[in-house]
Enzyme design. Structure first.
Site, short mmCIF file in Angstrom:
data_model
loop_
_atom_site.label_atom_id
_atom_site.label_comp_id
_atom_site.label_asym_id
_atom_site.label_seq_id
_atom_site.Cartn_x
_atom_site.Cartn_y
_atom_site.Cartn_z
N ASN A 1 114.14 61.01 -56.27
CA ASN A 1 115.36 60.72 -55.52
C ASN A 1 115.05 60.96 -54.05
O ASN A 1 114.58 62.05 -53.69
CB ASN A 1 116.50 61.65 -55.94
N ARG B 1 121.67 53.82 -64.72
CA ARG B 1 121.31 55.23 -64.87
C ARG B 1 122.60 56.07 -64.81
O ARG B 1 123.34 55.98 -63.83
CB ARG B 1 120.34 55.66 -63.77
N GLU C 1 117.06 57.49 -57.39
CA GLU C 1 118.18 57.45 -56.45
C GLU C 1 117.66 57.17 -55.06
O GLU C 1 116.64 57.74 -54.64
CB GLU C 1 118.93 58.80 -56.37
N HIS D 1 122.98 66.75 -65.14
CA HIS D 1 123.25 66.47 -63.72
C HIS D 1 124.31 67.48 -63.27
O HIS D 1 125.39 67.14 -62.83
CB HIS D 1 123.71 65.03 -63.54
N TYR E 1 116.33 60.45 -49.85
CA TYR E 1 117.36 60.06 -48.88
C TYR E 1 116.90 60.20 -47.43
O TYR E 1 117.13 59.33 -46.61
CB TYR E 1 118.63 60.91 -49.09
N GLU F 1 117.25 66.60 -60.27
CA GLU F 1 117.14 67.42 -59.07
C GLU F 1 117.32 68.92 -59.35
O GLU F 1 118.29 69.55 -58.91
CB GLU F 1 118.16 66.98 -58.01
#
Ligand code: IFM
Length: 454
Positions: free
Chosen positions: A297, A82, A359, A126, A299, A171
């Site tokens: 994504n 990606r 991600e 991005h 985290y 995002e």
């Protein structure tokens, strides 16, 4: 706790594993071959916005080292790569003439993926908006949404038949709220009214781009990548619970609802509609496009306290800093269960297409010792989160693939090069790449998945 390797058989054989990067974070060659500046070049060069005043001028020099980087990905037994296109490399002034040398770079990269059996998963945006568009207001100006749709069409026409998928935005929370309200990312503004204009115009850009992509190549799998927040009240008191609900509306539903339901959340409109661009209602049908997939994504979770400052803006929430929790080196809490909970919850609340985890990863700043990087904490993080994803899959979430962030250490935006997310260590003085222990571990997982298909 079961490890991800022992849970692998719970996934379908065509489930893919990959690694992810983004143009400005790795390419370098910022002034080469016709590329013009983006808002991130300007933000970094302005000084005082990025740790150590670092910039993406050279980054990982992937623009020149792309072949050995693709070999590296292949050596990790990955199915997919990606990456993102740099808009100012393809259309340097943002609209109008294309740059043949920029296009040739992505030709080489995509063909290089295909030659190695790596599926190219591409992103259009991005965060590196051409500076020439920012001069006219960037995403706060409606025209940028139409320039973005033109760019999407250029990319689809030229590369579409060779891509495994194309996502519009990576995002959009970061390129709107983090960039225009908190001022942490380029262009570094702190203005709620500009934030809402930017957010809406990005939604519109997404919808227009999806229409263009599908009109140009109906077979190209098209989606968007969201970094949804996994929100919990910091305490059990009613004020914090209410603040957590408001926080979710502002930070998640303001993205999910228009994209997947065709309207903004009612409370969001009551509180903030006066900041949206005029006639925003007329764009809702365009924004609400059918998608083949979406990307998540993930985290870390966020714990919320109510902000009782009388001047606080909606959603009047404050991020709490829980004590005694495990954290990565960037300070983010590690809590893999919250990843599983978020995946399940979002499918309970919305009718969504299949998802890729586009991600997930950990900032662990371990350096080589005698040439070896024993980043055990990253390996544990990945193992816990991949296991959580597999549990969510078992619970019915249609997850189709997982991309680790990131292939290699890179320019971590406002944190510069201090914060390292790579499976591969980069020595920025020499551009030497060294696979970390976590990279070898992930390669074994990739190998086990490949073996299931043999
Ligand atoms: O490095 C970023 C990436 O560009 C977008 N998602 C989060 C990563 C880690 O902060």
């Amino acid at each position: 706790m079961q490890t991800s390797n022992s849970l692998l058989s719970c996934l379908p054989e065509d489930f893919i594993f990959g690694v992810a990067t983004a143009a400005y974070q790795i390419e370098g060659a910022a002034q080469l071959d016709g590329r013009r500046p983006s808002i991130w070049d300007d933000f970094a060069h302005a000084g005082g916005n990025v740790a150590n005043n670092d910039s993406g001028d050279v980054a990982c020099d992937h623009y020149h080292l792309w072949q050995s980087d693709l070999d590296l990905i292949k050596s990790l037994n990955m199915d997919a790569y990606r990456f993102s296109f740099a808009w100012p490399r393809v259309i340097p002034t943002g609209k109008g003439a294309t740059n043949e040398k920029g296009i040739a770079f992505y030709d080489r990269l995509i063909d290089g993926c295909l030659e190695r059996g790596l599926a190219p998963f591409a992103t259009l945006y991005h965060w590196d908006l051409p500076s020439d568009l920012q001069q006219y207001g960037g995403w706060t100006h409606r025209d940028t949404a139409f320039a973005f749709a033109d760019y999407a069409e250029v990319i689809t026409k030229h590369f579409g038949d060779r891509l495994a998928s194309l996502t519009t935005f990576n995002e959009p929370w970061c390129s709107s709220i983090l960039s225009y309200l908190y001022g942490v990312h380029a262009p570094g503004k702190k203005d709620i009214s500009l934030t809402l204009k930017c957010l809406h115009n990005q939604h519109l850009g997404h919808g227009l781009a999806v229409q263009r992509i599908k009109n140009t190549n109906p077979d190209l799998a098209t989606g968007i990548v969201l970094n949804l927040q996994s929100v919990y009240p910091a305490t059990n008191n009613e004020a914090d619970k209410a603040a957590a609900t408001r926080h979710e509306i502002f930070h998640n539903s303001a993205f999910l609802d228009p994209l997947f339901k065709g309207h903004y959340p009612a409370e969001f409109i009551t509180e903030l509609a006066h900041h949206l661009p005029e006639k925003w209602e007329d764009d809702l049908n365009t924004i609400h496009q059918p998608l083949d997939f979406w990307g998540l994504n993930y985290y870390t979770p966020i714990r919320i306290n109510a902000d009782d400052n009388p001047n606080a803006l909606y959603p009047k929430s404050l991020a709490a800093s829980p004590e005694n929790c495990e954290r990565t080196d960037i300070g983010w809490e590690v809590a893999a269960d919250t990843f599983e909970e978020l995946m399940i919850k979002v499918y309970e609340q919305y009718t969504l297409p299949p998802v890729y985890i586009t991600e997930n990863g950990a900032c662990i700043n371990d350096e080589p010792i005698d040439g070896v990087i024993s980043d055990v904490r990253r390996q544990d993080y990945l193992d816990q989160h991949i296991s959580a994803m597999i549990r969510a899959h078992k619970a019915g979430v249609p997850v189709r693939g997982y991309f680790a962030w990131s292939l290699m250490d890179n320019f971590e935006w406002a944190e510069g090069y201090d914060m390292r997310f790579g499976l591969v260590h980069v020595d920025y003085a020499t551009q030497k790449r060294t696979i970390k222990q976590s990279g070898y571990w992930y390669a074994e997982l990739g190998k086990a998945q490949l073996a299931r298909r043999a």
